[in-house]
Design an enzyme around this catalytic site. Structure first.
Site, PDB file in Angstrom:
ATOM      1  N   LYS A 169      24.313 -28.038  21.644  1.00  0.00           N
ATOM      2  CA  LYS A 169      25.426 -27.493  20.859  1.00  0.00           C
ATOM      3  C   LYS A 169      26.623 -27.171  21.760  1.00  0.00           C
ATOM      4  CE  LYS A 169      27.899 -25.673  17.627  1.00  0.00           C
ATOM      5  NZ  LYS A 169      27.602 -24.444  16.882  1.00  0.00           N
ATOM      6  N   LYS A 245      34.983 -18.120  22.892  1.00  0.00           N
ATOM      7  CA  LYS A 245      33.612 -17.632  23.070  1.00  0.00           C
ATOM      8  C   LYS A 245      32.655 -18.770  23.368  1.00  0.00           C
ATOM      9  CE  LYS A 245      30.921 -17.343  19.771  1.00  0.00           C
ATOM     10  NZ  LYS A 245      29.777 -18.113  19.208  1.00  0.00           N
TER      11      LYS A 245
END
Length: 280
Positions: A169, A245
């Site tokens: 991911k 993030k």
């Protein structure tokens, strides 16, 4: 034993709603009352993390970051202290690989399982139940999870052992953000050269350089810019924060593995401008 789901945002809420199709008890939790009420009206049961843990064989977490997952897992009222033996926590959030491996070790000491099962496909994919899940863990755990994941996923990729799902991911996300940055800078150069940026999209679409995701990103940015004022910042600011993030997580994981990502490090410094423009 039912299925639990924590984190009812614009992606998590439809994921949890699809779980109701399985015909099993579904327990949900979120700090916001509105999505909880919506899911309860559809047949789910609201529960605290402690209550949810005691009732569920599988719990999905779709929260923002490492700190949110930490808070849900730990403490006397947390999941790890209250899950029954052999229960599974599937972490759908984009987190650091180091944190994921730490949680899995802590879970193993309590005879429960943590697996990484991050997702891609966005809110539209969640609504349509066509998300892609990237799973890190054993074949046995994946087969136990598969019916639950299939309620909202159109594709399930077994990335490999524990930690490989989140690694996949993070790699996917950094490539997506790099593509957005390339389109942002290509658009800037096109305008400076007196070109209509729509020509860049037309050519990029023809040769495969511009994907539908990039085209949608560009179109939304242009529409917001046309509205003037702070429209782009208000709409894209939260996405810029998420991108920052995610890139931080990728860079932290790379550092832990001894891998240098100089382009990603530079991208991290530019990502807010990519999303919200020169006012960043």
């Amino acid at each position: 034993m039912g299925i639990g789901f924590i984190g009812l945002g614009n992606i998590g809420k439809p994921m949890a709603r699809h779980l109701l199709k399985l015909g099993e008890p579904v327990y949900v939790h979120d700090l916001a009352p509105a999505p909880l009420s919506e899911l309860v009206a559809l047949g789910a049961q609201a529960a605290t993390p402690r209550e949810l843990a005691a009732q569920c064989r599988v719990v999905g977490l779709c929260v923002r970051d490492d700190d949110d997952v930490d808070a849900l897992l730990h403490g006397d009222d947390g999941l790890l202290a209250n899950l029954r033996a052999d229960a599974i926590v599937a972490v759908h959030s984009t987190v650091t690989q180091a944190a994921l491996l730490r949680w899995a070790g802590e879970a193993e000491a309590r005879r429960v399982h943590v697996v990484d099962a991050p997702i891609t496909g966005g809110a539209a994919g969640a609504e349509a139940a066509t998300l892609c899940a990237m799973v890190g863990g054993s074949d046995r755990l994946l087969e136990r999870l598969r019916p639950v994941l299939s309620a909202w996923a159109g594709k399930i990729v077994h990335a490999g052992p524990l930690g490989c799902g989140i690694a996949l991911k993070l790699c996917n996300n950094l490539m997506s953000y790099a593509a957005f940055a390339a389109l942002d800078e290509g658009t800037r150069l096109a305008r400076a050269a007196g070109l209509d940026p729509r020509l860049l999209i037309e050519v990029g679409r023809a040769n495969g350089v511009v994907t539908p995701q990039m085209e949608a990103f560009h179109g939304n940015r242009e529409a917001l810019a046309a509205r003037g004022g702070d429209a782009r910042r208000q709409a894209f600011g939260p996405f810029a924060a998420l991108a920052a993030k995610d890139l931080d997580a990728a860079l932290q994981s790379a550092a832990a593995l001894g891998v240098e990502l100089p382009a990603t490090a530079r991208l991290r410094t530019l990502i807010e401008r990519v999303f919200v423009g020169d006012a960043a």
